[in-house]
Write an enzyme that holds these catalytic residues in place. Structure first.
Site, PDB file in Angstrom:
ATOM      1  N   GLU A  50      50.321  34.576  27.046  1.00  0.00           N
ATOM      2  CA  GLU A  50      49.836  35.366  28.174  1.00  0.00           C
ATOM      3  C   GLU A  50      48.627  34.654  28.747  1.00  0.00           C
ATOM      4  OE1 GLU A  50      50.863  39.757  26.235  1.00  0.00           O
ATOM      5  OE2 GLU A  50      48.835  39.300  26.883  1.00  0.00           O
ATOM      6  N   ASP A  61      39.475  46.389  30.026  1.00  0.00           N
ATOM      7  CA  ASP A  61      39.087  45.379  29.046  1.00  0.00           C
ATOM      8  C   ASP A  61      37.719  45.639  28.436  1.00  0.00           C
ATOM      9  OD1 ASP A  61      41.244  43.412  28.873  1.00  0.00           O
ATOM     10  OD2 ASP A  61      40.915  43.222  31.028  1.00  0.00           O
TER      11      ASP A  61
END
Lengths: 279, 406
Positions: A50, A61
């Site tokens: 990824e 995040d």
């Protein structure tokens, strides 16, 4: 292309082990180092990669990945450069699937059609876009599937059985199960619950189910890998990069090696996960 | 972008996807999506429940002090020598701004949903104070995220929130302003989704927030319509309000959107000027993008990275804008203009001297536009401006700019 992803998961199924899915932020700490890390990942043991598309406001995040995105942006990374990195990587590797992961706005501003065409051309296999739930499928998911790119959806602990079919409907490549309600880099509290969730999702789909958010060690990778078809590690890798940087956040001679060492350990973890189960 | 065909009504949005034209929507992580759908369902139930409305009306009347007066600013009108100027005095509300209108509505909804914890983001601190207030009133723990820069420049409001029992977390990421506070609140929400109600302070975020906040704030416009009708026997010629996220403005504007003869003006923070980076005029100088759950006009670079805005007013310091405003701009129904820091400062001082009212810096932007427009209008015409906040919180900032030791 969707075929490379399917081929990889079929191969791993034959090998009888889960995939190690590794996340790195594109351009962290700089374009060249990031590209070197990318090229090194398959040999170190990554089965799927990824590549994060840095965004100024990464709402899902934790601090480690926020910092990685900012380092990349400060070093001049852009969506065009992240696509270019994948293109470079593909000159050396035509087997390892690459999934671009991030938030929608940079793609929206780049232009959806132009992005899909450039990403496809560069050899991207799929997309994970955090802020595009199934309700917004017309934005990017449907055009991506038409362009023969996988659209990997996130399923979470709040996605109940009633909602799961809607989440899985346009998902392809694999399903990314988010192990907890939370942001990247937090700790998994209950691996048993994760195993049960994977089993629940598998009742609804034939697609491989990979588990991410909070997997940091080879041991965790081994345990999660008993039930999951893949284990995603992001924060730990990004943190390993951060730990090697100098005072100005510049790469050192240890940077690429530190990632390779960590990924090597994680790869051993996923390879061990089904051995014990078979005993 | 092509100008869309003018709709028959400007009061039909959002559609079932939460869109106002191309703006709005639900751009959130999957973890939040089931909750957003639940919120929408509960909101639909609540708004059609007479007992919900009755409880909110009662709180508005007895806790907030509504209706707020519609005040004819006689001296300012004389001073400017043109249109008659009226102020909708939402600065007289409990907590000192319009923010309480929305907070009371949402806390009733949080209770209805069985949530046990309130989180909020705040810029100037007005919404944080209003959130802490309603949380105290209804017995909820409250956690407020506030950019570290704002914590510093709005210290009195931080103390007020703490007095009210809220926990205030300074957010260090980014430039430490409202956008960063909102990111952090979203991170908290995604982590504590089962227990927590996110009390968004402006008419932005994922559907149904923009609609819901607008409806709670529309009490401003509905009262204004009635009050001006009583005072003048007709509708105003012009409405003026400041827009940061845009909740006070949409609250005033919404009930008038289909009254085609009413000219409507939204005032953005022009900061130090639109030619540089230091402003917050997302509608005048931004471009459509996706942030914080909705598509709207944003200050961003060519790579889709969000810029930090600047305004002398912490409450306007947000690089986005509520999605309905983006649509009202595109359709041409509302005109949006920038006002510079220096112009707002002058208007602030003018109102203190001429009317004996210390306004917040946010409505001082709207006032600066009134100062420009009123003299060009006839004496038989009327302007209503939303005086949405009082200036107590800003005296230190203004003092600093005027070189006054406090």
């Amino acid at each position: 292309m969707t075929e490379r992803m399917d081929r990889q998961f079929a191969r791993l199924r034959d090998e009888g082990r889960p995939a190690l899915v590794t996340f790195v932020m594109g351009g962290d700490p700089d374009y060249e180092t990031s590209l070197a890390i990318l090229k090194r990942l398959p040999a170190a043991g990554a089965d799927v990669i990824e590549v994060g598309m840095p965004f100024s406001d990464p709402m899902a995040d934790g601090p480690a990945i926020q910092a990685a995105g900012l380092r990349a942006l400060r070093a001049g990374q852009s969506l065009a450069k992240t696509i270019a990195m994948v293109d470079e990587f593909r000159k050396h590797d035509s087997d390892t699937p690459i999934v671009m992961m991030g938030y929608y706005n940079p793609i929206y501003v780049y232009g959806v059609e132009r992005f899909l065409s450039d990403a496809k051309q560069a050899g991207v296999d799929g997309l994970i876009i955090v802020d595009l739930p199934p309700e917004m499928d017309e934005e990017l998911c449907v055009p991506a599937l038409k362009a023969d790119l996988n659209f990997v959806r996130l399923a979470t602990p709040t996605t109940d059985d009633a909602r799961l079919p809607a989440v899985l409907a346009n998902t392809s490549g694999f399903v990314y199960y988010v192990s907890m309600t939370g942001i990247t880099g937090a700790s998994i509290a209950n691996t048993t619950a994760v195993g049960e969730a994977v089993t629940r999702i598998k009742r609804h789909t034939q697609l491989p189910v990979c588990v991410g958010f909070g997997v940091k060690t080879a041991e965790q990778a081994r345990v999660i890998g008993r039930d999951a078809d893949g284990v995603v590690v992001g924060t730990a890798i990004v943190q390993a990069i951060a730990n090697t940087l100098d005072g100005d956040n510049k790469a050192t001679s240890d940077t690429v090696e530190a990632v390779a060492t960590l990924v090597g350990g994680l790869a051993a973890g996923v390879r061990a996960s089904r051995l014990e189960a078979a005993e | 972008m092509n100008k869309p065909v003018e709709p028959n009504s400007f009061r039909t949005g959002p559609d079932e996807q939460g869109m106002f034209g191309i703006f709005g929507g639900r751009f959130v992580a999957e973890t939040l999506m089931p909750l957003i759908l639940d919120l929408q369902e509960k909101w639909e139930e609540a708004k059609n429940d007479p007992s919900f409305r009755a409880e909110l009306d009662s709180l508005n009347a007895h806790y907030t002090g509504r209706p707020s007066p519609l005040y004819f600013a006689e001296r300012l009108t004389e001073h400017l020598g043109g249109a008659k100027i009226y102020f909708k005095r939402d600065e007289l509300n409990h907590t000192g701004s319009h923010k309480i209108n929305n907070c009371l509505g949402q806390i009733l909804l949080a209770r209805r949903m069985g949530k046990t914890r309130i989180i909020a983001e705040t810029g100037a601190g007005q919404h944080g104070v209003a959130s802490a207030t309603v949380a105290a009133r209804f017995g909820y723990p409250c956690h407020v995220y506030m950019g570290a820069t704002d914590v510093e420049r709005q210290a009195p409001n931080v103390f007020r929130m703490k007095l009210l029992g809220a926990e205030v977390t300074p957010v260090m990421s980014g430039h430490g302003t409202l956008k960063d506070a909102m990111n952090e609140a979203l991170r908290d929400w995604v982590t504590n989704v089962e227990s927590t109600y996110y009390l968004i302070g402006t008419a932005a975020g994922p559907h149904p927030y923009p609609e819901m906040v607008r409806d709670f704030q529309s009490v401003i416009g509905n009262e204004t319509k009635e009050q001006l009708m009583a005072a003048e026997g007709r509708l105003p010629d012009m409405l003026v309000a400041a827009v940061g996220g845009g909740s006070n403005a949409i609250g005033l504007f919404y009930p008038f959107l289909d009254d085609k003869d009413v000219q409507i003006v939204g005032v953005e923070a022009g900061g130090k000027g639109l030619e540089g980076e230091e402003h917050c005029a997302s509608l005048t100088a931004g471009a459509p993008g996706v942030l914080h759950g909705n598509r709207t006009y944003l200050l961003q670079d060519g790579d889709g990275q969000i810029k930090e805005g600047h305004s002398i007013s912490a409450g306007l310091d947000y690089p986005g804008i509520g999605p309905e405003h983006s649509w009202l701009k595109e359709t041409g129904r509302v005109e949006y203009v920038p006002i510079m820091d220096t112009e707002a400062l002058e208007a602030f001082q003018l109102l203190c001297r001429v009317e004996g009212i210390i306004p917040a810096l946010e409505p001082s932007h709207a006032l600066a536009e009134v100062v420009k427009r009123a003299p060009k209008m006839g004496k038989d015409q009327t302007i209503v401006m939303n005086l949405c906040g009082r200036g107590d919180k800003d005296v230190f900032t203004v003092g600093k700019h005027l070189g006054f030791e406090l």
